[in-house]
Scaffold this motif. Structure first.
Motif, PDB file in Angstrom:
ATOM      1  N   THR A 175      -6.020 -11.252   9.860  1.00 51.16           N
ATOM      2  CA  THR A 175      -6.961 -10.134   9.936  1.00 51.16           C
ATOM      3  C   THR A 175      -6.234  -8.794   9.837  1.00 51.16           C
ATOM      4  N   ALA A 176      -5.094  -8.673  10.527  1.00 48.33           N
ATOM      5  CA  ALA A 176      -4.323  -7.423  10.472  1.00 48.33           C
ATOM      6  C   ALA A 176      -3.795  -7.166   9.064  1.00 48.33           C
ATOM      7  N   GLN A 177      -3.329  -8.213   8.391  1.00 45.61           N
ATOM      8  CA  GLN A 177      -2.834  -8.043   7.019  1.00 45.61           C
ATOM      9  C   GLN A 177      -3.965  -7.640   6.071  1.00 45.61           C
ATOM     10  N   ASN A 178      -5.138  -8.228   6.264  1.00 46.31           N
ATOM     11  CA  ASN A 178      -6.282  -7.855   5.429  1.00 46.31           C
ATOM     12  C   ASN A 178      -6.699  -6.407   5.677  1.00 46.31           C
ATOM     13  N   ASN A 179      -6.708  -5.996   6.939  1.00 46.85           N
ATOM     14  CA  ASN A 179      -7.041  -4.604   7.261  1.00 46.85           C
ATOM     15  C   ASN A 179      -6.022  -3.640   6.666  1.00 46.85           C
ATOM     16  N   TYR A 180      -4.766  -4.036   6.619  1.00 47.31           N
ATOM     17  CA  TYR A 180      -3.721  -3.215   6.007  1.00 47.31           C
ATOM     18  C   TYR A 180      -3.979  -3.048   4.510  1.00 47.31           C
ATOM     19  N   ASP A 181      -4.332  -4.131   3.833  1.00 47.78           N
ATOM     20  CA  ASP A 181      -4.622  -4.060   2.396  1.00 47.78           C
ATOM     21  C   ASP A 181      -5.820  -3.152   2.123  1.00 47.78           C
ATOM     22  N   ILE A 182      -6.847  -3.250   2.973  1.00 45.88           N
ATOM     23  CA  ILE A 182      -8.022  -2.393   2.814  1.00 45.88           C
ATOM     24  C   ILE A 182      -7.652  -0.929   3.044  1.00 45.88           C
ATOM     25  N   ALA A 183      -6.791  -0.681   4.034  1.00 41.20           N
ATOM     26  CA  ALA A 183      -6.361   0.692   4.310  1.00 41.20           C
ATOM     27  C   ALA A 183      -5.584   1.268   3.126  1.00 41.20           C
ATOM     28  N   ILE A 184      -4.758   0.448   2.478  1.00 43.68           N
ATOM     29  CA  ILE A 184      -4.024   0.894   1.291  1.00 43.68           C
ATOM     30  C   ILE A 184      -5.001   1.270   0.182  1.00 43.68           C
ATOM     31  N   ALA A 185      -5.984   0.404  -0.074  1.00 42.25           N
ATOM     32  CA  ALA A 185      -6.969   0.670  -1.130  1.00 42.25           C
ATOM     33  C   ALA A 185      -7.782   1.925  -0.817  1.00 42.25           C
ATOM     34  N   THR A 186      -8.115   2.123   0.455  1.00 44.22           N
ATOM     35  CA  THR A 186      -8.899   3.304   0.859  1.00 44.22           C
ATOM     36  C   THR A 186      -8.126   4.593   0.599  1.00 44.22           C
ATOM     37  N   LEU A 187      -6.843   4.612   0.963  1.00 44.19           N
ATOM     38  CA  LEU A 187      -6.035   5.802   0.711  1.00 44.19           C
ATOM     39  C   LEU A 187      -5.872   6.039  -0.789  1.00 44.19           C
ATOM     40  N   ASN A 188      -5.675   4.982  -1.543  1.00 41.53           N
ATOM     41  CA  ASN A 188      -5.564   5.126  -3.000  1.00 41.53           C
ATOM     42  C   ASN A 188      -6.801   5.790  -3.580  1.00 41.53           C
ATOM     43  N   ASN A 189      -7.960   5.394  -3.070  1.00 38.65           N
ATOM     44  CA  ASN A 189      -9.210   5.973  -3.555  1.00 38.65           C
ATOM     45  C   ASN A 189      -9.293   7.466  -3.253  1.00 38.65           C
ATOM     46  N   VAL A 190      -8.800   7.861  -2.095  1.00 34.88           N
ATOM     47  CA  VAL A 190      -8.868   9.272  -1.696  1.00 34.88           C
ATOM     48  C   VAL A 190      -7.900  10.126  -2.504  1.00 34.88           C
ATOM     49  N   ILE A 191      -6.704   9.601  -2.792  1.00 32.62           N
ATOM     50  CA  ILE A 191      -5.688  10.407  -3.458  1.00 32.62           C
ATOM     51  C   ILE A 191      -5.736  10.264  -4.974  1.00 32.62           C
ATOM     52  N   GLY A 192      -6.689   9.474  -5.491  1.00 33.03           N
ATOM     53  CA  GLY A 192      -6.896   9.411  -6.929  1.00 33.03           C
ATOM     54  C   GLY A 192      -6.049   8.397  -7.659  1.00 33.03           C
ATOM     55  N   LEU A 193      -5.579   7.360  -6.959  1.00 33.17           N
ATOM     56  CA  LEU A 193      -4.809   6.290  -7.601  1.00 33.17           C
ATOM     57  C   LEU A 193      -5.671   5.042  -7.744  1.00 33.17           C
ATOM     58  N   PRO A 194      -5.323   4.153  -8.674  1.00 29.61           N
ATOM     59  CA  PRO A 194      -6.044   2.872  -8.756  1.00 29.61           C
ATOM     60  C   PRO A 194      -5.957   2.134  -7.421  1.00 29.61           C
ATOM     61  N   THR A 195      -7.035   1.494  -7.027  1.00 24.27           N
ATOM     62  CA  THR A 195      -7.082   0.878  -5.696  1.00 24.27           C
ATOM     63  C   THR A 195      -6.088  -0.263  -5.529  1.00 24.27           C
ATOM     64  N   ASP A 196      -5.582  -0.821  -6.648  1.00 25.61           N
ATOM     65  CA  ASP A 196      -4.626  -1.922  -6.520  1.00 25.61           C
ATOM     66  C   ASP A 196      -3.179  -1.435  -6.499  1.00 25.61           C
ATOM     67  N   THR A 197      -2.972  -0.125  -6.420  1.00 24.80           N
ATOM     68  CA  THR A 197      -1.609   0.416  -6.358  1.00 24.80           C
ATOM     69  C   THR A 197      -0.974   0.069  -5.013  1.00 24.80           C
ATOM     70  N   ALA A 198       0.229  -0.489  -5.075  1.00 26.21           N
ATOM     71  CA  ALA A 198       0.960  -0.806  -3.844  1.00 26.21           C
ATOM     72  C   ALA A 198       1.711   0.440  -3.373  1.00 26.21           C
ATOM     73  N   LEU A 199       1.610   0.727  -2.095  1.00 25.53           N
ATOM     74  CA  LEU A 199       2.255   1.911  -1.523  1.00 25.53           C
ATOM     75  C   LEU A 199       3.409   1.498  -0.618  1.00 25.53           C
ATOM     76  N   GLU A 200       4.557   2.130  -0.815  1.00 20.23           N
ATOM     77  CA  GLU A 200       5.704   1.914   0.059  1.00 20.23           C
ATOM     78  C   GLU A 200       5.798   3.106   1.014  1.00 20.23           C
ATOM     79  N   ILE A 201       5.543   2.843   2.279  1.00 22.31           N
ATOM     80  CA  ILE A 201       5.523   3.903   3.293  1.00 22.31           C
ATOM     81  C   ILE A 201       6.519   3.537   4.370  1.00 22.31           C
ATOM     82  N   ASP A 202       7.543   4.366   4.524  1.00 15.72           N
ATOM     83  CA  ASP A 202       8.621   4.064   5.466  1.00 15.72           C
ATOM     84  C   ASP A 202       8.503   4.841   6.775  1.00 15.72           C
ATOM     85  N   GLU A 203       7.542   5.733   6.871  1.00 16.40           N
ATOM     86  CA  GLU A 203       7.399   6.546   8.081  1.00 16.40           C
ATOM     87  C   GLU A 203       6.851   5.710   9.231  1.00 16.40           C
ATOM     88  N   GLU A 204       7.040   6.228  10.430  1.00 17.00           N
ATOM     89  CA  GLU A 204       6.489   5.616  11.634  1.00 17.00           C
ATOM     90  C   GLU A 204       5.618   6.637  12.357  1.00 17.00           C
TER      91      GLU A 204
END
Length: 533
Positions: free
Chosen positions: A204-233
């Motif tokens: 469930t947590a992994q699925n929610n993470y994938d949905i969160a990635i797609a949601t941010l992609n939609n907001v910033i104007g990228l294709p929803t299947d774009t993988a994001l590498e985020i190293d911040e904490e």
């Protein structure tokens, strides 16, 4: 390199499929390394809501220009070719065919309605400017919250992975003890159930993470299947804010509050527009006309006239009074909306600040709880291995440790989101300082000066760019071309179907036609034999 140009190029490269990685599949997703500033800037550059708000600014700008242009000189030309009977021709040099040409110019000298319209359109443009700023602030908050949401689910995945690992290690220990007969079968079964539940929570947590990635992609104007590498904490930056300071700042700087203020000013101008029915209009005009047997000749007549015309509607049966009353009611409505907006601003600030303070308290509380839960789990494992503790003790301690870590990460996430929400509630500017904008506008400065006084970035985008207008026209051309191709294809299909139907009908007619017997002429002997009978 200019940051905005960089984000434009980055987005174009992603959309064009240039940034690709192979991940064991034929259609691997694009991968982008991103931090919070990148996400916000890309959202401000590409988000559709901002582009819509920019278009609204242009609409208001050209509406104001339309009113202002009406205060200047207008020039019109007309030409006519006429053919008349003899009776009418006598009035035109006895030519049955003649030509008339005229030119006229006019300018309004006094038009109360036009003046009020300019005032109202000016406030509408001001409202569009601050609404654009409000939209940018909302998108900044949305991108920030979605970014933090990714970090939150990234942390929750780690928590659930640790939980699965802990349950697996405990299950291995239980199985080892069960094989030597020191624990019951029920301990094995309950450990397996808890491991399965933890694995489900991890999924469930992994699925929610994938949905969160797609949601941010939609907001910033990228294709929803774009993988994001985020190293911040997620961090815990300190703040030194109090409710009164935050509220006062918000009341002066919230863009939606300024938009409500300009709505009131528009309503005031609307009253003046309604009162225009009580005032006259005065227009100066000049006209020159020529008439001749041939085009653009004046052998019949050559006249000119100039003067002023005043019109005044003395009695309109109460229409203007009704319009004024309607406009005054609209003003009351706008004033109440402004007061409601101010109250909403105060509530938003209080809510965001209280959430921020609560999250900060929960961070310290849950951090202590995590340390205690980890120690409790170690003790439960030791006691179970020594045979003095139960399997339920270990399961309960593991569950409490997972819950404590989840609560800590949730408190950290809520703290960061609440800080972003407080920035939004206070109206922290993106491109223009709303308080300075209002002050400059009240001083009577022209729009360019108002914007220059209020801008907080070097080159803010406050109107549609030439590139955006060009792209819009090209999109329309492409849509029309696609429509033409669809129509042409449909016509071709219809023609092919008609031709096929015609061929089929011809074949059917040939097959169904009865075969005619060919009559042979009778011989002389056959005729004589028939007559003998």
């Amino acid at each position: 390199m200019n940051k905005k140009r960089f984000y434009k190029r980055l987005t174009a490269m992603i959309l064009g499929g240039l940034l690709t990685v192979s991940a064991g599949s034929v259609s691997a997703a694009n991968t982008v390394q991103l931090n919070l500033n990148d996400a916000v800037q890309m959202a401000l550059e590409n988000n559709r809501s901002i582009k819509t708000a920019l278009a609204n600014v242009d609409v208001a700008k050209w509406n104001l220009s339309k009113y202002r242009r009406q205060t200047g000189v207008t020039l019109s030309l007309s030409s006519a070719a006429n053919h008349a009977n003899d009776t009418l021709a006598a009035q035109h040099g006895y030519d049955n065919t003649y030509y008339t040409n005229s030119a006229s110019a006019s300018i309004p000298l006094y038009n109360f309605s036009l003046r009020s319209g300019i005032e109202s359109a000016g406030y509408a443009l001001n409202a569009a400017d601050v609404t654009l700023e409000n939209t940018k602030q909302s998108i900044r908050y949305q991108a920030t919250a979605d970014y933090y949401n990714i970090l939150n689910y990234k942390n929750l995945i780690k928590v659930q992975e640790d939980a699965v690992r802990a349950y697996q290690e405990h299950l291995d220990n239980v199985n080892a003890q069960y094989r030597v007969g020191t624990v019951a079968k029920s301990d094995v079964l309950s450990s397996q159930v808890n491991l399965a539940n933890a694995q489900q929570a991890l999924t469930t947590a992994q699925n929610n993470y994938d949905i969160a990635i797609a949601t941010l992609n939609n907001v910033i104007g990228l294709p929803t299947d774009t993988a994001l590498e985020i190293d911040e904490e997620l961090k815990h930056p300190a703040y030194n804010l109090n409710l009164n300071d935050c509220t006062n700042y918000a009341l002066n700087n919230r863009a939606d509050g300024a938009a409500a203020y300009y709505a009131v000013k528009q309503a005031e101008a609307g009253i003046n527009t309604a009162k225009a029915g009580w005032y006259p209009t005065v227009t100066a005009s000049a006209n020159k006309a020529i008439e001749g047997k041939n085009a653009f000749h004046a052998d019949h007549s050559n006249t000119w006239v100039f003067g002023a015309t005043a019109t005044w509607n003395i009695f309109d049966n109460g229409v203007t009074t009704a319009n004024v009353n309607n406009a005054e009611a609209s003003l009351v409505k706008a004033q109440e909306a402004l007061k409601t907006q101010d109250e909403t601003i105060q509530l938003d600030v209080r809510t965001a600040l209280l959430n921020l303070q609560a999250a900060e308290k929960n961070i310290s509380t849950t951090e202590t709880a995590v340390t205690q839960a980890e120690e409790d789990l170690k003790i439960a494992h030791v006691r179970y291995s020594a045979g003095v503790g139960t399997n339920l003790d270990v399961m309960d301690a593991t569950e409490k440790m997972t819950l404590a870590r989840t609560n800590y990460n949730t408190a950290l996430y809520k703290y960061n989101v609440s800080k972003a929400a407080l920035d939004k509630a206070m109206g922290i500017p993106v491109d223009i300082d709303v308080a300075k904008y209002k002050a400059s506008q009240m001083e009577g400065n022209r729009l360019k000066k108002v914007r220059d006084d209020a801008k907080v970035t070097a080159n803010p985008v406050l109107e549609l760019t030439p590139e955006a207008k060009k792209a819009s026209k090209e999109e329309i051309k492409a849509m029309r071309q696609a429509e033409r191709e669809v129509r042409n294809a449909a016509d071709a299909n219809k023609q092919a179907a008609a031709e096929k139907k015609t061929v089929t009908e011809k074949k059917t007619a040939v097959v169904s036609e009865p075969t005619k017997k060919t009559e042979q002429p009778a011989s002389t002997a056959a005729v004589a034999s028939e007559m003998a009978k």
